[in-house]
Design a protein around this motif. Structure first.
Motif, mmCIF file in Angstrom:
data_model
loop_
_atom_site.group_PDB
_atom_site.id
_atom_site.type_symbol
_atom_site.label_atom_id
_atom_site.label_comp_id
_atom_site.label_asym_id
_atom_site.label_seq_id
_atom_site.Cartn_x
_atom_site.Cartn_y
_atom_site.Cartn_z
ATOM 1 N N GLN A 71 2.287 3.264 0.797
ATOM 2 C CA GLN A 71 1.060 3.189 -0.008
ATOM 3 C C GLN A 71 0.917 1.807 -0.641
ATOM 4 N N LEU A 72 2.045 1.258 -1.087
ATOM 5 C CA LEU A 72 2.026 -0.068 -1.685
ATOM 6 C C LEU A 72 1.608 -1.112 -0.647
ATOM 7 N N ARG A 73 2.165 -1.028 0.549
ATOM 8 C CA ARG A 73 1.792 -1.964 1.622
ATOM 9 C C ARG A 73 0.299 -1.847 1.932
ATOM 10 N N GLU A 74 -0.196 -0.617 1.959
ATOM 11 C CA GLU A 74 -1.619 -0.414 2.225
ATOM 12 C C GLU A 74 -2.468 -1.018 1.100
ATOM 13 N N ALA A 75 -2.029 -0.831 -0.131
ATOM 14 C CA ALA A 75 -2.763 -1.389 -1.267
ATOM 15 C C ALA A 75 -2.752 -2.913 -1.208
#
Length: 161
Positions: A101-105
């Motif tokens: 999720q962090l990478r996507e954000a």
């Protein structure tokens, strides 16, 4: 006398044409200003979105740190190896999900940065277009003034005749 009237009518037609061109330039200027305002609003919206994504990334970082802390606390307090192993796997899965999720954000934030740069370039181009339109408007205004002065001078000459 007819020639003078023809000249006067010709000057009037030129003055009307100059007025129409000036009005068209004014309309174009208003359109460019409206587009600029729209672009500025779009830029503000994108900046807000970038800020929200950055806040979400920070939140995910905090959740990741919390999950790691929970994993450490669970490992220290649990004595049974099966329970520790199960909790560790669960926490690792949660960490993996949070990292994804962090990478996507981060990816979304980067895409928004690129979009923001593109909008900045478009805004710069629109500002240049606006400057060009303003220059053209000033040129038309000067031409109109010159024609008006010439017309008034011709009228004075006709009056003197």
């Amino acid at each position: 006398m007819d020639k003078a009237r023809e000249k006067i009518n010709a000057y009037r037609a030129e003055a009307e044409a100059a007025n129409e061109r000036a009005e068209a330039a004014d309309q174009q200027l208003k359109l460019v200003l409206a587009q600029q305002t729209e672009r500025e609003q779009e830029l503000i919206s994108l900046q807000n979105r970038v800020q929200l994504l950055e806040e979400e990334a920070d939140k995910r970082d905090a959740q990741l740190a919390e999950a790691k802390q929970i994993q450490q606390d669970n490992a220290a307090t649990l004595n049974q190896s099966d329970i520790v192993l199960k909790n560790a796997n669960t926490q690792e899965e949660r960490i993996d999900n949070l990292e994804i999720q962090l990478r996507e954000a981060i990816k979304n934030a980067q895409e928004l940065d690129l979009l923001n740069e593109g909008l900045q370039r478009r805004l710069t181009q629109k500002e240049k277009d606006l400057e060009t339109a303003e220059t053209e408007y000033e040129t038309l205004k000067e031409t109109y003034t010159a024609l008006k002065n010439e017309f008034e001078e011709a009228m004075r000459s006709l009056d003197e005749m």
